[in-house]
Design a protein around this motif. Structure first.
Motif, PDB file in Angstrom:
ATOM      1  N   LEU A  24      18.404 -13.875 -14.980  1.00  0.00           N
ATOM      2  CA  LEU A  24      19.319 -12.998 -13.572  1.00  0.00           C
ATOM      3  C   LEU A  24      18.723 -12.560 -13.135  1.00  0.00           C
ATOM      4  CD1 LEU A  24      21.380 -10.832 -14.729  1.00  0.00           C
ATOM      5  CD2 LEU A  24      19.592  -9.404 -16.165  1.00  0.00           C
ATOM      6  N   MET A  25      19.652 -12.875 -11.693  1.00  0.00           N
ATOM      7  CA  MET A  25      19.778 -12.533 -10.606  1.00  0.00           C
ATOM      8  C   MET A  25      18.066 -13.454 -10.084  1.00  0.00           C
ATOM      9  SD  MET A  25      21.456  -8.878  -9.611  1.00  0.00           S
ATOM     10  CE  MET A  25      20.441  -8.805  -8.193  1.00  0.00           C
ATOM     11  N   GLY A  26      18.419 -14.615 -10.400  1.00  0.00           N
ATOM     12  CA  GLY A  26      17.132 -15.468 -10.555  1.00  0.00           C
ATOM     13  C   GLY A  26      15.303 -14.988 -10.981  1.00  0.00           C
ATOM     14  N   ARG A  27      15.562 -14.344 -12.104  1.00  0.00           N
ATOM     15  CA  ARG A  27      14.539 -14.534 -12.503  1.00  0.00           C
ATOM     16  C   ARG A  27      15.070 -14.123 -14.430  1.00  0.00           C
ATOM     17  NH1 ARG A  27      12.606  -7.946 -10.520  1.00  0.00           N
ATOM     18  NH2 ARG A  27      10.678  -8.852 -11.965  1.00  0.00           N
ATOM     19  N   PRO A  28      13.348 -13.948 -14.846  1.00  0.00           N
ATOM     20  CA  PRO A  28      13.840 -13.933 -16.559  1.00  0.00           C
ATOM     21  C   PRO A  28      13.913 -12.975 -17.083  1.00  0.00           C
ATOM     22  CG  PRO A  28      12.015 -15.440 -15.256  1.00  0.00           C
ATOM     23  CD  PRO A  28      12.699 -15.102 -14.623  1.00  0.00           C
TER      24      PRO A  28
END
Length: 131
Positions: A24-28
């Protein structure tokens, strides 16, 4: 008061496979809950309860404890949250001698929850005598 922040994050999911670690937006997804919990001034410990080694590894990378693996019988689609809490608390008591006064459940699927929400809920509990 010792408050355990418990993040229940099982590996299986019918709707979105591996939803707790989906990006989600580049992060888990799990990272948002870990970050908010670790920034809390009122949580004594933050622990992930999971049956999935990959989720445990991501939790550790986020500096959250994953000291045990949840048994498969507590990682089913229809598993209630209470037995998951009981397992975690029992494991921490029996293995580490750690006994919290309260447990705050922090679902990884609520990434908009911030530290001030965690601390605010903890303060309400402490100030009202809620169990």
């Amino acid at each position: 008061m010792r408050i355990l922040g418990l993040i229940p994050a099982r590996g299986g999911s019918k709707g979105i496979p591996q939803k707790n670690i989906v990006q989600l937006m580049g992060r888990p997804l799990l990272a948002y809950t870990c970050e908010a919990a670790l920034a809390s001034h009122l949580l004594d410990r933050v622990v992930v309860s999971t049956d999935d080694p990959g989720i445990a590894q991501i939790a550790r990378e986020c500096r959250v404890e994953a000291p045990f693996m949840r048994p498969q019988e507590l990682a089913q689609d229809d598993t209630a949250t209470l037995p998951v809490i009981q397992h975690a608390v029992r494991w921490l008591q029996e293995t580490e001698g750690y006994s919290p006064d309260a447990v705050m459940i922090l679902q990884p699927t609520s990434p908009l929850r911030r530290t001030e929400h965690i601390d605010g809920a903890s303060e309400v509990m402490a100030n009202t005598g809620a169990d």
